[in-house]
Each structure stands twice: as C-alpha cells, then as structure tokens.
Design a protein around this motif. Structure first.
Motif, PDB file in Angstrom:
ATOM      1  N   MET A   1       0.850  -1.190   0.000  1.00 36.65           N
ATOM      2  CA  MET A   1       0.000   0.000   0.000  1.00 36.65           C
ATOM      3  C   MET A   1       0.884   1.238   0.000  1.00 36.65           C
ATOM      4  SD  MET A   1      -2.708   1.209   2.879  1.00 36.65           S
ATOM      5  CE  MET A   1      -3.434  -0.414   2.883  1.00 36.65           C
ATOM      6  N   ARG A   2       0.610   2.122  -0.942  1.00 37.09           N
ATOM      7  CA  ARG A   2       1.407   3.345  -1.038  1.00 37.09           C
ATOM      8  C   ARG A   2       0.710   4.438  -0.236  1.00 37.09           C
ATOM      9  NH1 ARG A   2       1.253   7.561  -4.571  1.00 37.09           N
ATOM     10  NH2 ARG A   2      -0.306   6.507  -5.846  1.00 37.09           N
ATOM     11  N   ASN A   3       1.229   4.728   0.935  1.00 35.40           N
ATOM     12  CA  ASN A   3       0.639   5.761   1.778  1.00 35.40           C
ATOM     13  C   ASN A   3       1.694   6.367   2.690  1.00 35.40           C
ATOM     14  OD1 ASN A   3       0.961   3.991   3.970  1.00 35.40           O
ATOM     15  ND2 ASN A   3      -0.958   2.975   3.409  1.00 35.40           N
ATOM     16  N   GLU A 382     -11.300   0.613  -6.973  1.00 37.53           N
ATOM     17  CA  GLU A 382      -9.850   0.745  -7.087  1.00 37.53           C
ATOM     18  C   GLU A 382      -9.504   2.205  -7.320  1.00 37.53           C
ATOM     19  OE1 GLU A 382      -6.113  -1.003  -9.761  1.00 37.53           O
ATOM     20  OE2 GLU A 382      -8.144  -1.800  -9.998  1.00 37.53           O
ATOM     21  N   LYS A 383      -8.967   2.845  -6.289  1.00 41.13           N
ATOM     22  CA  LYS A 383      -8.664   4.270  -6.342  1.00 41.13           C
ATOM     23  C   LYS A 383      -7.849   4.643  -5.111  1.00 41.13           C
ATOM     24  CE  LYS A 383     -10.862   8.814  -6.281  1.00 41.13           C
ATOM     25  NZ  LYS A 383     -12.131   9.560  -6.128  1.00 41.13           N
ATOM     26  N   THR A 384      -7.015   5.675  -5.222  1.00 42.09           N
ATOM     27  CA  THR A 384      -6.311   6.202  -4.051  1.00 42.09           C
ATOM     28  C   THR A 384      -7.099   7.372  -3.475  1.00 42.09           C
ATOM     29  OG1 THR A 384      -4.982   7.701  -5.418  1.00 42.09           O
ATOM     30  CG2 THR A 384      -4.050   5.523  -4.918  1.00 42.09           C
ATOM     31  N   VAL A 402      -4.347   6.073   0.917  1.00 42.80           N
ATOM     32  CA  VAL A 402      -4.593   4.633   0.907  1.00 42.80           C
ATOM     33  C   VAL A 402      -5.135   4.191  -0.446  1.00 42.80           C
ATOM     34  CG1 VAL A 402      -5.054   4.574   3.386  1.00 42.80           C
ATOM     35  CG2 VAL A 402      -6.951   4.911   1.794  1.00 42.80           C
ATOM     36  N   GLU A 403      -4.975   2.900  -0.710  1.00 40.18           N
ATOM     37  CA  GLU A 403      -5.589   2.258  -1.868  1.00 40.18           C
ATOM     38  C   GLU A 403      -6.955   1.732  -1.431  1.00 40.18           C
ATOM     39  OE1 GLU A 403      -4.280   2.265  -4.774  1.00 40.18           O
ATOM     40  OE2 GLU A 403      -2.156   2.707  -4.449  1.00 40.18           O
ATOM     41  N   ASP A 405      -9.192  -0.102  -2.765  1.00 39.71           N
ATOM     42  CA  ASP A 405      -9.583  -1.479  -3.044  1.00 39.71           C
ATOM     43  C   ASP A 405      -9.048  -2.450  -2.004  1.00 39.71           C
ATOM     44  OD1 ASP A 405      -6.957  -1.226  -3.787  1.00 39.71           O
ATOM     45  OD2 ASP A 405      -7.164  -2.332  -5.667  1.00 39.71           O
ATOM     46  N   GLN A 406      -8.216  -1.956  -1.075  1.00 38.26           N
ATOM     47  CA  GLN A 406      -7.749  -2.782   0.031  1.00 38.26           C
ATOM     48  C   GLN A 406      -8.616  -2.593   1.271  1.00 38.26           C
ATOM     49  OE1 GLN A 406      -3.537  -2.679   0.725  1.00 38.26           O
ATOM     50  NE2 GLN A 406      -3.049  -2.417  -1.445  1.00 38.26           N
ATOM     51  N   ASP A 422      -9.428  -2.317   6.668  1.00 36.45           N
ATOM     52  CA  ASP A 422      -8.627  -3.137   5.766  1.00 36.45           C
ATOM     53  C   ASP A 422      -8.497  -4.555   6.302  1.00 36.45           C
ATOM     54  OD1 ASP A 422      -6.731  -3.059   7.773  1.00 36.45           O
ATOM     55  OD2 ASP A 422      -5.274  -1.873   6.674  1.00 36.45           O
TER      56      ASP A 422
END
Length: 436
Positions: A1-3, A382-384, A402-403, A405-406, A422
């Motif tokens: 996860m890119r955050n 699916e989106k940030t 956050v992503e 979709d997670q 999550d």
C-alpha cells in the motif's frame, strides 16, 4: 500500500537508530520504560511531529477514560499500526493489598509494549516496564485508585492479554494451619455497645495453636497487661508498621529478638478482655494509628483466568432492540446508556463474557457479548484517497493516502464520513468527497 505510513515508519526507525548511534546525544537514564522511549522520540525530533504528538496524547487520553475493573480480571485485545492508541484500566486497592500483574504481548513486528502502573489521584508513575510473559507483584502503599496502562511503541501492532489477580502480601499467615477464612471478626466491628470499634481482626483457632511471624522483623515488646492480655509486638521495618499479636496463651519470644517469616511468637489463647470468648488471635497493624490489617494477611484468592486467544472484529453492531451499555463488565455495573438495534460500535478489548466498546460518538463502556454480532461490509473501488485515522479530530496532517480497493466500508458516521476497514482490521474514516 502506497501511503504516508510507510514514510513515517521509516522516519521513526531511522530517527531512533541515529539517536542510539550518535554518542553526542545525551539521553537521560531512567528505570522507566516510558521515559526511556520518550527520550528516544525527543532526541530524534519525532515527539514534535504530528504522529509523535498523537502517541503522547493517546497515553493521556487513556488515563482520562480508564474504566474501573474489579480484581480478579482478565482482558484482551489488539493494537493496530495505523491506529495510534493506548488502553488503561482503573482498579481500587486498600493499603497493604497486593496484586499480580501479568501482561502477554504477541507483536506482529519487533515492537515492545510499555506497561505503566500509576497511582491516583494525580496519576503518579510507580512502575513502567516492557511487557514480558511473567508476573509483576505490586503492593498498594495507600488506599485509593490505581491505573494500569499499556501502549505499544509508535506504529507497533500486536495482541495483548492483561491478567490482574490478588495475592498475599505477607509470606506467612499469622496462625499456623489457618488462612483468611478463619477470620470471624473484622476491622470496624462494633465493640462495647458502640463506644468503640474493632481495630484489627480476630483469627479463631484451638488453644495452643502457634502464632507465627508473617514477615521478617524485630520484637519490640513482650507484655501482659490491659485489653490485649499476653501480647507481642513486632516491627515490620520495610513498611514502617508495628504488628500487634494479642490474647496469647503464652509468649515464646523475647524483646529485641529478630524473627523471620514463620517463626513462632507465641500460642493462641484468650487472655486479657477475651476471657469470655473462644481462643483466638487478635491481630492488628499500627502506623501513626491503627490501619485495617486484613488486606496484608488475606491469602484466599481467585486467580484471573487465562483467556483463550480470540480474534474479534474491530467493529460490530447491536443485535437486540435495546442493549444496556455499562461502566464495567458485570450486570451489577451501572447502566450509562441504552443502545438500539443496528447501532455500530468499535471493539477495544474483551473479557470472557463482555466487550469493551467505543461508540461512534466517543462514549465507552461494556456490552455483553451476546448483544453484538458481525456487520456486513461493502468492497470499495480501485482508487487512491486520503482517509483519516482519528475521529472526530480530523486534520490534513492526520490523513493517510490509501488504496481503497484494500478496504471495505462497514458504516457511516452521522456527519457523513464512511467508516472503512482493511484486511489487518485498521479502521479509517473516508470523506465522501474523496470517493469522487
């Protein structure tokens, strides 16, 4: 996860590593695990960041919201990395009473759990250590409220179980072959038609039963006079207490003799003003006046149970038309609110039969487990997006990228924030504008 959490974790670890390696940084040495860790945060500069301030503030908030529990008690729960939190529980102890504190901590990473014991009403720190799978014995120096607080290191994640049980303060009970169930007259009982009260406890036993020293000390007086008849006084220098053994049939020590726990001081009798009663030992404790001796010699306890490891959802809903939210995990605890069917609550911890919960509005309390059930969740696109870790205190610096979709949606706050969770059970709050 890119955050932002990834960056913050790296910042924390790097900062603390630099501090521990830099010989020019002076860190105040202390036996307190909390002070040691706060020194590391301060030396790295993390304490002045938003995430550092949140960690410090959560410890203070836990003290303000600590519910009162009755010993023995066992309670378990978990901490999530994205939810910076601390938990605390209050207990009431009499002077001289002792407890065993056992904290089990199973971390999902290398983080440690800080355990604090504080004394009210100013919440002075008495002990602070990192959790280990063994017991810590604590004796109350005064009658009042005490708080046990636990908090993982910054961004730490894992499961905990706290067990608090009463335990004997003195190694030996004052009458051989007896325990605290043999006490038939207690502190405060009426004497002489109400003209005075009982300043001790009476332990009944057969005449000639050995009276034992409960603690190491020095005999300070061997007398035969007054209401106590044949009596022995022993000085407990560790606590600055004078122990009084009265109505003896005979005395078997001399003045200034040193005694160890279990040494015989005399034999049970009924001398003095006990001539018309059955043989017994009157035992008292004096410290600038008489204090209740029962907490110090009580040795009949029920141990807190070892709870089976339990995984429960971070959020659940009320499944009955009305549920009583109580201020403790017992039907004898006061009702503080009545909750309606389908109301969403967040699970903070659990005993064997009760959930400790927090409502969306921030009210905390206990609900019987059968009154709650799981909730449905809705998968997100699916989106940030930016979501918030703390409600209702929302600020841009508190947001996480956050992503979606997670995550799954499990509910909505009254002011329109979507509650999302999550796979690791981290709860966040998503503004509707972030979904567009």
């Amino acid at each position: 996860m890119r955050n932002l959490i990834s960056k913050l974790v790296l910042c924390v670890l790097l900062g603390i590593l630099i501090c521990s390696c830099n010989r020019s940084v002076r860190i105040f040495k202390s036996n307190s695990a909390r002070i040691q860790y706060e020194n590391k945060l301060e030396s790295s500069g993390i304490n002045s960041t938003k995430i550092g301030e949140e960690w410090l503030n959560s410890a203070d908030e836990a003290l303000l919201n600590a519910p009162l529990l009755q010993v023995p008690i066992a309670i378990q729960g978990s901490f999530k990395s994205k939810s910076i939190a601390a938990e605390a529980w209050k207990i009431q102890l009499e002077q001289g009473a002792s407890i065993n504190i056992v904290v089990r901590w199973h971390a999902n990473d290398s983080s440690e759990l800080i355990v604090d014991l504080l004394e009210g009403p100013e919440w002075k720190e008495l002990k602070s250590y990192t959790a280990q799978n063994d017991s810590v014995k604590f004796e109350a120096g005064k009658t009042g409220y005490y708080v046990i607080r636990i908090q993982p290191e910054l961004l730490g994640q894992g499961n905990f179980q706290l067990r608090i049980s009463g335990t004997a303060t003195y190694a030996v009970f004052p009458v051989e072959g007896k325990n605290s169930r043999a006490i038939q007259s207690v502190w405060g009982d009426v004497r002489d038609g109400g003209r005075r009260t009982h300043e001790g406890v009476d332990i009944f036993a057969e005449r000639g039963t050995p009276v034992l020293a409960p603690v190491e000390g020095v005999v300070t007086a061997v007398r035969d006079r007054g209401l106590g008849g044949k009596q022995v006084w022993v000085r407990d220098s560790e606590r600055n207490w004078n122990l009084y053994f009265a109505h003896l049939d005979s005395q078997l020590v001399r003045n200034l003799q040193r005694v160890k726990p279990g040494d015989t001081l005399g034999l049970v009798g009924n001398t003095g003003n006990a001539r018309t009663t059955a043989p017994h030992l009157h035992f008292g404790i004096y410290q600038s006046g008489a204090i209740n001796p029962f907490p110090a010699i009580k040795n009949d306890f029920i141990a807190a149970p070892l709870l089976p490891d339990e995984q429960f959802s971070p959020a659940m809903k009320v499944n009955v038309s009305q549920a009583n939210l109580r201020n403790g995990p017992s039907t004898k605890s006061a009702v503080i609110s009545r909750m309606k069917v389908e109301e969403l609550v967040f699970i903070k911890a659990a005993t064997s039969d009760w959930f400790q919960i927090k409502t969306i509005e921030g009210m905390t309390g206990f609900l019987y487990k059968n009154l709650l059930s799981g909730i449905d969740s809705i998968a997100l696109e699916e989106k940030t997006a930016y979501a918030y870790g703390n409600y209702p205190r929302l600020s841009t610096s508190d947001s996480l990228l956050v992503e979606l979709d997670q995550f799954s949606k499990i509910g909505t706050t009254k002011d329109g924030l979507e509650i999302i969770v999550d796979k690791d059970d981290n709860l966040l709050y998503l503004p509707l504008s972030q979904k567009r």
